[in-house]
Motif scaffolding. Sequence first.
Motif, PDB file in Angstrom:
ATOM      1  N   ARG A 161      62.494   6.247  57.356  1.00 27.79           N
ATOM      2  CA  ARG A 161      61.814   5.461  58.389  1.00 27.79           C
ATOM      3  C   ARG A 161      60.360   5.176  58.002  1.00 27.79           C
ATOM      4  O   ARG A 161      59.445   5.271  58.805  1.00 27.79           O
ATOM      5  CB  ARG A 161      61.890   6.136  59.743  1.00 27.79           C
ATOM      6  N   ALA A 162      60.195   4.859  56.755  1.00 26.20           N
ATOM      7  CA  ALA A 162      58.849   4.583  56.239  1.00 26.20           C
ATOM      8  C   ALA A 162      58.457   3.145  56.559  1.00 26.20           C
ATOM      9  O   ALA A 162      59.288   2.252  56.598  1.00 26.20           O
ATOM     10  CB  ALA A 162      58.809   4.807  54.740  1.00 26.20           C
ATOM     11  N   ASN A 163      57.172   2.954  56.771  1.00 27.21           N
ATOM     12  CA  ASN A 163      56.663   1.607  57.029  1.00 27.21           C
ATOM     13  C   ASN A 163      56.320   0.883  55.734  1.00 27.21           C
ATOM     14  O   ASN A 163      56.187  -0.325  55.722  1.00 27.21           O
ATOM     15  CB  ASN A 163      55.424   1.671  57.921  1.00 27.21           C
ATOM     16  N   ARG A 164      56.138   1.631  54.674  1.00 21.99           N
ATOM     17  CA  ARG A 164      55.778   0.985  53.409  1.00 21.99           C
ATOM     18  C   ARG A 164      56.923   1.179  52.418  1.00 21.99           C
ATOM     19  O   ARG A 164      57.694   2.125  52.494  1.00 21.99           O
ATOM     20  CB  ARG A 164      54.482   1.545  52.838  1.00 21.99           C
ATOM     21  N   LEU A 165      57.015   0.251  51.522  1.00 22.68           N
ATOM     22  CA  LEU A 165      58.066   0.325  50.507  1.00 22.68           C
ATOM     23  C   LEU A 165      57.605   1.160  49.331  1.00 22.68           C
ATOM     24  O   LEU A 165      56.488   0.990  48.836  1.00 22.68           O
ATOM     25  CB  LEU A 165      58.423  -1.079  50.012  1.00 22.68           C
ATOM     26  N   GLU A 166      58.426   2.073  48.923  1.00 21.01           N
ATOM     27  CA  GLU A 166      58.154   2.862  47.726  1.00 21.01           C
ATOM     28  C   GLU A 166      58.598   2.062  46.507  1.00 21.01           C
ATOM     29  O   GLU A 166      59.616   1.381  46.550  1.00 21.01           O
ATOM     30  CB  GLU A 166      58.910   4.189  47.779  1.00 21.01           C
ATOM     31  N   ALA A 167      57.862   2.186  45.450  1.00 17.20           N
ATOM     32  CA  ALA A 167      58.245   1.515  44.209  1.00 17.20           C
ATOM     33  C   ALA A 167      59.457   2.223  43.618  1.00 17.20           C
ATOM     34  O   ALA A 167      59.520   3.453  43.591  1.00 17.20           O
ATOM     35  CB  ALA A 167      57.083   1.550  43.218  1.00 17.20           C
ATOM     36  N   ILE A 168      60.419   1.435  43.191  1.00 21.37           N
ATOM     37  CA  ILE A 168      61.578   2.013  42.514  1.00 21.37           C
ATOM     38  C   ILE A 168      61.651   1.392  41.123  1.00 21.37           C
ATOM     39  O   ILE A 168      61.281   0.237  40.934  1.00 21.37           O
ATOM     40  CB  ILE A 168      62.902   1.770  43.277  1.00 21.37           C
ATOM     41  N   PRO A 169      62.107   2.151  40.159  1.00 22.45           N
ATOM     42  CA  PRO A 169      62.235   1.596  38.810  1.00 22.45           C
ATOM     43  C   PRO A 169      63.433   0.650  38.745  1.00 22.45           C
ATOM     44  O   PRO A 169      64.524   0.978  39.215  1.00 22.45           O
ATOM     45  CB  PRO A 169      62.448   2.830  37.946  1.00 22.45           C
ATOM     46  N   ASP A 180      66.822   3.970  51.565  1.00 30.41           N
ATOM     47  CA  ASP A 180      65.683   4.884  51.520  1.00 30.41           C
ATOM     48  C   ASP A 180      64.755   4.633  52.707  1.00 30.41           C
ATOM     49  O   ASP A 180      64.252   5.570  53.324  1.00 30.41           O
ATOM     50  CB  ASP A 180      64.937   4.722  50.202  1.00 30.41           C
ATOM     51  N   ARG A 181      64.578   3.384  53.013  1.00 28.57           N
ATOM     52  CA  ARG A 181      63.697   3.038  54.127  1.00 28.57           C
ATOM     53  C   ARG A 181      64.293   3.494  55.462  1.00 28.57           C
ATOM     54  O   ARG A 181      63.590   4.011  56.330  1.00 28.57           O
ATOM     55  CB  ARG A 181      63.452   1.540  54.142  1.00 28.57           C
ATOM     56  N   LEU A 182      65.600   3.328  55.611  1.00 26.14           N
ATOM     57  CA  LEU A 182      66.258   3.780  56.836  1.00 26.14           C
ATOM     58  C   LEU A 182      66.233   5.302  56.957  1.00 26.14           C
ATOM     59  O   LEU A 182      66.042   5.850  58.036  1.00 26.14           O
ATOM     60  CB  LEU A 182      67.703   3.285  56.873  1.00 26.14           C
ATOM     61  N   ARG A 183      66.432   5.966  55.826  1.00 26.06           N
ATOM     62  CA  ARG A 183      66.478   7.426  55.827  1.00 26.06           C
ATOM     63  C   ARG A 183      65.110   8.029  56.131  1.00 26.06           C
ATOM     64  O   ARG A 183      64.989   8.989  56.878  1.00 26.06           O
ATOM     65  CB  ARG A 183      66.979   7.915  54.470  1.00 26.06           C
ATOM     66  N   VAL A 213      71.192  -6.478  43.950  1.00 25.29           N
ATOM     67  CA  VAL A 213      71.887  -6.021  45.156  1.00 25.29           C
ATOM     68  C   VAL A 213      71.832  -4.498  45.242  1.00 25.29           C
ATOM     69  O   VAL A 213      71.498  -3.937  46.297  1.00 25.29           O
ATOM     70  CB  VAL A 213      73.350  -6.530  45.184  1.00 25.29           C
ATOM     71  N   THR A 214      72.134  -3.802  44.139  1.00 23.08           N
ATOM     72  CA  THR A 214      72.111  -2.332  44.179  1.00 23.08           C
ATOM     73  C   THR A 214      70.688  -1.801  44.382  1.00 23.08           C
ATOM     74  O   THR A 214      70.493  -0.838  45.129  1.00 23.08           O
ATOM     75  CB  THR A 214      72.741  -1.708  42.921  1.00 23.08           C
ATOM     76  N   ALA A 215      69.712  -2.423  43.759  1.00 21.60           N
ATOM     77  CA  ALA A 215      68.324  -1.992  43.962  1.00 21.60           C
ATOM     78  C   ALA A 215      67.895  -2.241  45.401  1.00 21.60           C
ATOM     79  O   ALA A 215      67.237  -1.381  46.022  1.00 21.60           O
ATOM     80  CB  ALA A 215      67.398  -2.716  42.992  1.00 21.60           C
ATOM     81  N   SER A 216      68.264  -3.376  45.958  1.00 17.65           N
ATOM     82  CA  SER A 216      67.906  -3.690  47.344  1.00 17.65           C
ATOM     83  C   SER A 216      68.565  -2.733  48.318  1.00 17.65           C
ATOM     84  O   SER A 216      67.942  -2.291  49.290  1.00 17.65           O
ATOM     85  CB  SER A 216      68.313  -5.129  47.682  1.00 17.65           C
ATOM     86  N   LEU A 217      69.830  -2.405  48.074  1.00 17.84           N
ATOM     87  CA  LEU A 217      70.517  -1.445  48.939  1.00 17.84           C
ATOM     88  C   LEU A 217      69.859  -0.072  48.868  1.00 17.84           C
ATOM     89  O   LEU A 217      69.739   0.622  49.891  1.00 17.84           O
ATOM     90  CB  LEU A 217      71.993  -1.352  48.571  1.00 17.84           C
ATOM     91  N   THR A 218      69.430   0.322  47.686  1.00 20.77           N
ATOM     92  CA  THR A 218      68.741   1.602  47.527  1.00 20.77           C
ATOM     93  C   THR A 218      67.448   1.621  48.335  1.00 20.77           C
ATOM     94  O   THR A 218      67.160   2.592  49.040  1.00 20.77           O
ATOM     95  CB  THR A 218      68.442   1.880  46.046  1.00 20.77           C
TER      96      THR A 218
END
Length: 164
Positions: free
Chosen positions: A138-146, A133-136, A124-129
């Motif tokens: 406005r990227a079309n691609r997902l960045e990898a997060i650890p 991040d995507r909303l902030r 849940v916390t990773a998904s919210l992050t």
Amino acid sequence: MLFAALAAGFGHRWELVPYGVLAVVSVPLAITDIIEQRLSSALVLPLGITLLALFAVLAVAQADGASLLRAVLAMAALAGFHLVLALLLGGLGAGDVKLSAVLGIATGWTGWPAVIGMLLLAYVTASLTVLLDRLRHRANRLEAIPLGPYLIFSAFVTIVTLGA
């Protein structure tokens, strides 16, 4: 801060020893995963062995084989779950799988609610992050997060709240 939370949650119980070891190693693991997006086997594997050994000693000293069995089963369940995710979806590395096994030992000793709570809270916390991040950006691609820091954070939250 981790030590203070653990001490407040466990007081003078012997569980503080393995959880203290976990706290000491978790900080550099989380930092390394954030910076380099990798979890070092040189830290994760000895941590897992150390936790198993410490919980085995506790199990013998407290005549609590059920908690040790639950910890081993949780280790296998979380490692298996993350291995399947890594193979089917990608995005997870071997370090995430190994770390989840180690955290399965720690949360499994506490109980199944801690294992499930850690898993849910981490995702849940990773998904919210990712969503924020995507909303902030406005990227079309997902960045990898650890994933490691989320697993570690969630493990400590559940251990402190449910293990006390």
